[in-house]
Design a protein around this motif. Structure first.
Motif, PDB file in Angstrom:
ATOM      1  N   CYS A   7      -0.812 -16.464  10.723  1.00 58.58           N
ATOM      2  CA  CYS A   7      -0.443 -17.570  10.999  1.00 58.58           C
ATOM      3  C   CYS A   7       0.552 -17.860  11.994  1.00 58.58           C
ATOM      4  O   CYS A   7       1.415 -17.009  12.148  1.00 58.58           O
ATOM      5  CB  CYS A   7      -0.027 -18.546   9.775  1.00 58.58           C
ATOM      6  N   THR A 117       5.212 -18.692   6.285  1.00 61.30           N
ATOM      7  CA  THR A 117       5.088 -17.410   5.627  1.00 61.30           C
ATOM      8  C   THR A 117       6.263 -16.597   6.116  1.00 61.30           C
ATOM      9  O   THR A 117       6.586 -16.375   7.388  1.00 61.30           O
ATOM     10  CB  THR A 117       3.698 -16.790   5.968  1.00 61.30           C
ATOM     11  N   GLU A 145      -1.302 -14.423   2.815  1.00 59.17           N
ATOM     12  CA  GLU A 145      -2.007 -15.902   3.033  1.00 59.17           C
ATOM     13  C   GLU A 145      -3.340 -15.718   2.333  1.00 59.17           C
ATOM     14  O   GLU A 145      -3.730 -17.021   2.094  1.00 59.17           O
ATOM     15  CB  GLU A 145      -2.183 -15.660   4.542  1.00 59.17           C
ATOM     16  N   PRO A 148      -1.995 -16.792  -1.724  1.00 61.20           N
ATOM     17  CA  PRO A 148      -0.595 -17.283  -1.444  1.00 61.20           C
ATOM     18  C   PRO A 148       0.359 -17.436  -2.778  1.00 61.20           C
ATOM     19  O   PRO A 148       1.469 -17.765  -2.781  1.00 61.20           O
ATOM     20  CB  PRO A 148      -0.871 -18.522  -1.022  1.00 61.20           C
ATOM     21  N   ASN A 215       4.478 -16.494   0.883  1.00 60.05           N
ATOM     22  CA  ASN A 215       4.480 -17.996   1.186  1.00 60.05           C
ATOM     23  C   ASN A 215       5.851 -18.294   0.868  1.00 60.05           C
ATOM     24  O   ASN A 215       6.390 -18.042  -0.240  1.00 60.05           O
ATOM     25  CB  ASN A 215       3.242 -18.515   0.308  1.00 60.05           C
TER      26      ASN A 215
END
Length: 331
Positions: A7, A117, A145, A148, A215
């Protein structure tokens, strides 16, 4: 899972606040003055700290770093940062254990991006080759991810009975389709006795590198669960970030801050919320002893920047480490 991409909210946390007490006499003999080991260049021209920064920059934006240093070490850090974009440099008022060392920078990241993250990197460890290590970190991010609710740690296959390390006992596979072995964790064993380490080695246990991805909300929630008194102090700091009271609040909470181990206080209590990825063909070592430094450099075929006489006693390479004749690129 294989189609997931990292991400844009990825952050690196660089832990650089340690004192390196066990290596201090060796560094004193070598340099003639004390210097925390993460700021030493044991080979080539880059310190362990600078190597860690460079690895982090391969995966996260340059301004997505949170670097934790001891306030007393600032004079060592600024020259090593040089002209590179440093992100956030957080001066820790005092050493209050590894839990505070992780949740302090997480507090600042949470203030910037609650959905982040994070990757946690100790800055005093050795890895080679770096690209394989970075690929493993990337896989840990993808796994965090994908799962999480878990902290995703990197483990490495032991090559000897190292009693100072933390050992991870893997459980069932979590992703049979991956080229990486992603497994649940049954338990952690910190500094095991000889018989315990021998049994762990036979059972396929891994060394915990203390590098992990998570996370941010999950990690914060686990902190609330395991360290409620610690996290209430960081909640106070979180509310003060960006206000004129921030520096005063930071100093105040560290006067009250309890000292906790992240490993024994959190990881060992919640193995069901962790996962481990076994790194393949990566040489890793926690350079907490001079002999480990010398052995690692011998294994990769590099001449150390220090005289071997500084080790303090005749150096005899361990018979469990075979010389592979590799070289480090870029040092």
């Amino acid at each position: 899972m294989n189609n997931i991409q990292p991400c844009d909210r990825l952050w690196s946390i660089i832990l650089a606040g340690g004192e390196g007490e066990r290596v201090r006499p060796f560094v004193q003999r070598w340099l003639g003055r004390p210097k925390p080991k993460q700021y030493c260049a044991f080979v080539g021209t880059r310190s362990l700290f600078q190597h860690t920064l460079d690895r982090a920059d391969r995966l996260t934006a340059a301004d997505h770093k949170a670097i934790v240093i001891a306030r007393a070490h600032a004079w060592e850090v600024w020259p090593q940062l040089g002209q590179r974009p440093s992100g956030m440099v957080i001066l820790q008022p005092a050493n209050r254990g590894t839990a505070a060392g992780i949740f302090l920078p997480l507090t600042y990241i949470k203030a910037r991006d609650a959905e982040a993250t994070v990757i946690i990197y100790p800055s005093d460890h050795f890895v080679y080759p770096e690209q394989r290590f970075v690929d493993s970190v990337r896989r840990a991010v993808l796994t965090a991810e994908w799962l999480p609710d878990r902290l995703v740690l990197l483990g490495v296959t032991p090559d000897r009975l190292e009693l100072d390390y933390e050992w991870i006992l893997p459980g069932e596979p979590l992703d049979r389709s991956s080229n990486y072995r992603i497994q649940a964790v049954r338990a952690f064993s910190k500094r095991p006795a000889l018989a315990e380490a021998d049994a762990a080695l036979a059972a396929g246990a891994l060394w915990n590198t203390s590098v992990f991805a998570a996370n941010a909300q999950t990690l914060w929630g686990l902190g609330d669960r395991c360290f409620p008194d610690l996290m209430s102090l960081f909640e106070r700091l979180h509310l003060a970030i960006g206000t004129p009271h921030e520096a005063r609040v930071l100093d105040t909470i560290y006067h009250q801050m309890p000292s906790y181990s992240f490993s024994s206080g959190l990881l060992q209590r919640i193995p069901e919320q962790t996962a481990v990825i076994e790194m393949q063909e990566v040489l890793w070592s926690d350079w907490g002893k001079p002999e480990r430094i010398a052995n690692s450099l011998r294994r990769i075929g590099r001449q150390p920047a220090f005289p071997l006489s500084c080790l303090g006693r005749p150096f005899a390479p361990t018979g469990l480490m075979a010389d592979d004749g590799c070289t480090i690129a870029g040092v």
